[in-house]
Design a protein around this motif. Structure first.
Motif, short mmCIF file in Angstrom:
data_model
loop_
_atom_site.label_atom_id
_atom_site.label_comp_id
_atom_site.label_asym_id
_atom_site.label_seq_id
_atom_site.Cartn_x
_atom_site.Cartn_y
_atom_site.Cartn_z
N GLY A 161 0.79 -1.22 0.00
CA GLY A 161 0.00 0.00 0.00
C GLY A 161 0.82 1.27 0.00
N ARG A 162 2.12 1.16 0.34
CA ARG A 162 2.99 2.33 0.40
C ARG A 162 4.06 2.33 -0.68
NH1 ARG A 162 3.21 5.46 4.54
NH2 ARG A 162 5.49 5.65 4.45
N ASP A 163 3.99 1.37 -1.57
CA ASP A 163 5.02 1.24 -2.61
C ASP A 163 4.68 2.15 -3.78
OD1 ASP A 163 7.00 0.56 -4.31
OD2 ASP A 163 6.46 -1.56 -4.49
N LEU A 164 5.27 3.33 -3.82
CA LEU A 164 4.99 4.29 -4.89
C LEU A 164 5.60 3.85 -6.22
CD1 LEU A 164 5.42 7.70 -3.04
CD2 LEU A 164 3.37 6.32 -3.34
N ALA A 165 6.55 2.93 -6.19
CA ALA A 165 7.17 2.46 -7.42
C ALA A 165 6.20 1.66 -8.28
CB ALA A 165 8.40 1.62 -7.10
N THR A 166 5.07 1.24 -7.70
CA THR A 166 4.09 0.47 -8.47
C THR A 166 2.93 1.34 -8.96
OG1 THR A 166 2.87 -0.12 -6.45
CG2 THR A 166 4.64 -1.61 -7.16
N LEU A 167 3.07 2.66 -8.81
CA LEU A 167 2.01 3.54 -9.32
C LEU A 167 1.80 3.32 -10.81
CD1 LEU A 167 2.82 6.89 -7.49
CD2 LEU A 167 0.84 5.41 -7.11
N PRO A 168 0.55 3.40 -11.30
CA PRO A 168 0.28 3.17 -12.72
C PRO A 168 1.09 4.11 -13.61
CG PRO A 168 -1.77 3.29 -11.47
CD PRO A 168 -0.67 3.70 -10.52
N GLY A 169 1.74 3.53 -14.61
CA GLY A 169 2.47 4.33 -15.58
C GLY A 169 3.92 4.60 -15.23
N LEU A 170 4.30 4.38 -13.97
CA LEU A 170 5.66 4.73 -13.56
C LEU A 170 6.70 3.84 -14.22
CD1 LEU A 170 7.09 6.75 -11.78
CD2 LEU A 170 7.05 5.09 -9.92
N ARG A 171 6.40 2.56 -14.34
CA ARG A 171 7.36 1.64 -14.97
C ARG A 171 7.53 1.99 -16.44
NH1 ARG A 171 7.02 -4.98 -15.42
NH2 ARG A 171 9.13 -5.28 -16.20
N ASP A 172 6.43 2.32 -17.13
CA ASP A 172 6.54 2.70 -18.54
C ASP A 172 7.38 3.96 -18.70
OD1 ASP A 172 4.97 0.57 -19.22
OD2 ASP A 172 3.11 1.73 -19.40
N LEU A 173 7.20 4.92 -17.79
CA LEU A 173 7.98 6.15 -17.84
C LEU A 173 9.46 5.86 -17.70
CD1 LEU A 173 8.19 9.24 -17.87
CD2 LEU A 173 7.75 9.22 -15.41
N GLU A 174 9.80 4.99 -16.77
CA GLU A 174 11.21 4.65 -16.56
C GLU A 174 11.79 3.94 -17.77
OE1 GLU A 174 14.86 4.63 -15.00
OE2 GLU A 174 13.09 5.75 -14.28
N MET A 175 11.00 3.09 -18.41
CA MET A 175 11.48 2.40 -19.62
C MET A 175 11.76 3.38 -20.74
SD MET A 175 9.25 -1.13 -19.77
CE MET A 175 9.91 -1.53 -21.39
N VAL A 176 10.91 4.41 -20.87
CA VAL A 176 11.14 5.44 -21.89
C VAL A 176 12.44 6.18 -21.61
CG1 VAL A 176 10.29 7.63 -22.80
CG2 VAL A 176 8.71 5.72 -22.49
N ARG A 177 12.67 6.51 -20.34
CA ARG A 177 13.91 7.19 -19.97
C ARG A 177 15.12 6.32 -20.30
NH1 ARG A 177 11.93 9.25 -14.04
NH2 ARG A 177 10.92 11.19 -14.69
N GLN A 178 15.04 5.03 -19.96
CA GLN A 178 16.15 4.13 -20.22
C GLN A 178 16.37 3.95 -21.72
OE1 GLN A 178 15.66 0.48 -18.07
NE2 GLN A 178 15.45 1.49 -16.09
N ALA A 179 15.29 3.95 -22.49
CA ALA A 179 15.41 3.83 -23.94
C ALA A 179 16.16 5.03 -24.51
CB ALA A 179 14.03 3.70 -24.58
N GLY A 180 15.81 6.22 -24.03
CA GLY A 180 16.52 7.41 -24.49
C GLY A 180 18.00 7.35 -24.17
N ALA A 181 18.31 6.90 -22.96
CA ALA A 181 19.71 6.79 -22.56
C ALA A 181 20.44 5.75 -23.41
CB ALA A 181 19.81 6.43 -21.08
N ALA A 182 19.78 4.62 -23.67
CA ALA A 182 20.40 3.57 -24.47
C ALA A 182 20.68 4.02 -25.89
CB ALA A 182 19.51 2.32 -24.47
N LEU A 183 19.83 4.90 -26.42
CA LEU A 183 19.99 5.40 -27.79
C LEU A 183 20.83 6.67 -27.84
CD1 LEU A 183 16.32 4.82 -28.96
CD2 LEU A 183 18.33 3.55 -29.74
N GLY A 184 21.30 7.14 -26.68
CA GLY A 184 22.10 8.34 -26.65
C GLY A 184 21.32 9.60 -26.93
N LEU A 185 20.01 9.63 -26.56
CA LEU A 185 19.16 10.77 -26.84
C LEU A 185 18.82 11.50 -25.55
CD1 LEU A 185 16.68 9.14 -29.37
CD2 LEU A 185 18.59 10.65 -29.88
#
Length: 443
Positions: free
Chosen positions: A40-64
């Protein structure tokens, strides 16, 4: 021609899938390494947060580098400064170049001197400021409407108005590309919602004819100028449909005021439709009118209800007097200087024509103020935006899931302040980035 088709500029479907699989695995490993938290206190499981982090990691992986939230060091008009460097700017809704005009800033400063910075409470609780009524009267006159009401937020205007006037027994029929604010208002209302294919009035009428009798009220919601594609509906057809099927018609003019019509009055002027053919005119003050907030123009009985019952008005602070004054002065300048509208439309038409001539897919844009350049993949759009930024052109990519992956794009907002030379240089820079040739800085 799609930029995604060029070697090295996009990723193949297999390469994208492999990248996402690696990122998903990396994200899962990071989650396992994180300290455990009660569910109930795990904010890392909020809806959409994992997708947001994947987008950030994708940008970093592509050097963008992320193109979002860049700080502008001054007025963001046709030109701007970011990180101490000059840029041509196509990421602002400053369509007529009025934000930063001395007349507009002067009106805002005078309002601050008279009323202070804030309205300090809701207008219902703390009373009016004269500039609120002046702005509302001027907006009502633009639509030949009986009355108008200004709200502190454009997004909240649609949410609270649609949520207030429609209920569980009612029907809301809306374009599938309607803005999030209208979709949220429809969801809040509890009414039955039906989305029809974009700008397809025939499909809309079929749905209305098939479902109208089962519901109390019916509301058709469309936009006068769609910000993602830069196109416009057949307003006359929608107005006729509303009358024929005993429905109300609401038109969101956020990107239409100051952009459509010979003098910028909006979609009714552009389409040659009497303004009273539309029951509810909605618009925002943050684009052509250099302020912040939204408004509803229509019949007096509707405005009276909203003034006393719409939660987003009754329970929200009144619009800052300085913003109301800036928007009022912007509207007056727009009306006094129609050449600004004509120059904007000429610039957009030129950008559209030159981009198409260069082989870019500009979708259904009418070339009035907004021109998308559809590149076919999020990677291609992100890379093109990064290349243009390096060349001195600031434009935002629109990526999946905001649009379907095949429709990922750059979205260009034109201004009356752009010059023909700047437009030609920008399209040339796009073509160079697509073709892998050296890019000269545009500014």
């Amino acid at each position: 021609m799609s930029g995604g088709s060029k070697p090295g500029f996009g990723l193949s479907a297999n390469a994208r899938a492999a990248l996402l699989q690696r990122l998903s695995r990396r994200s899962g490993e990071a989650a396992e390494a994180a300290p455990a938290e009660s569910p109930g206190r795990d904010l890392a499981t909020l809806p959409g947060l994992r997708d947001l982090e994947m987008v950030r990691q994708a940008g970093a992986a592509l050097g963008l580098e992320s193109p979002y939230f860049r700080p502008h060091e001054g007025v963001a008009g046709a030109r701007t400064a970011i990180g101490g460097a000059p840029y041509l700017n196509f990421a602002s809704y400053n369509y007529l170049g009025l934000n930063g005009d001395p007349r507009i800033t002067g009106a805002a400063k005078a309002a601050i001197d008279r009323h202070g910075v804030s309205a300090s409470a809701s207008r219902l609780a703390s009373g009016e400021r004269p500039v609120h009524a002046e702005l509302e009267a001027a907006l009502a006159a633009n639509y030949a409407a009986e009355a108008c009401l200004a709200f502190v937020s454009g997004h909240a205007t649609n949410v609270t108005v649609i949520g207030q006037i429609m209920g569980a027994r009612d029907l809301i029929l809306h374009d599938q590309l309607i803005h999030n604010s209208a979709a949220e208002g429809a969801r809040l209302s509890g009414a039955r919602r039906i989305a029809f294919p974009h700008n397809d009035w025939r499909a809309a009428e079929r749905e209305l004819a098939a479902n109208r009798r089962r519901h109390g009220r019916a509301l058709i919601v469309i936009e006068g100028h769609y910000s993602m594609d830069g196109d416009a509906p057949d307003l006359a057809r929608f107005a006729e449909m509303a009358r024929q099927h005993d429905a109300l018609l609401m038109v969101d003019e956020a990107h239409a005021l100051g952009v459509l019509g010979e003098t910028g009055r909006g979609s009714f002027e552009h389409c040659g439709v009497p303004p009273d053919a539309v029951d509810i005119w909605m618009g925002t003050l943050s684009k052509t009118l250099s302020g912040c907030g939204g408004y509803i123009a229509g019949r007096q009985v509707l405005i009276d209800l909203l003034r006393h019952a719409a939660p987003g008005f009754v329970y929200s602070v009144g619009m800052a007097p300085a913003l109301a004054a800036a928007s009022l002065e912007s509207l007056r300048v727009m009306q006094a200087e129609p050449w600004r509208v004509q120059r904007l439309q000429a610039n957009a038409a030129l950008f559209l024509a030159v981009a198409r001539e260069a082989g870019f897919d500009t979708g259904p844009s009418a070339g009035l103020g907004i021109v998308p350049v559809i590149l076919g993949s999020s990677v291609a759009a992100a890379r093109m935006a990064a290349a243009l930024f390096e060349a001195g052109v600031n434009v935002q990519p629109i990526l999946f899931p905001v649009v379907p992956e095949r429709a990922a794009r750059l979205r260009f907002f034109l201004s009356a302040e752009h010059t023909e030379e700047e437009i030609l240089r920008t399209v040339a820079a796009m073509a160079a980035a697509r073709d892998g040739t050296p890019l000269a800085r545009a500014v």
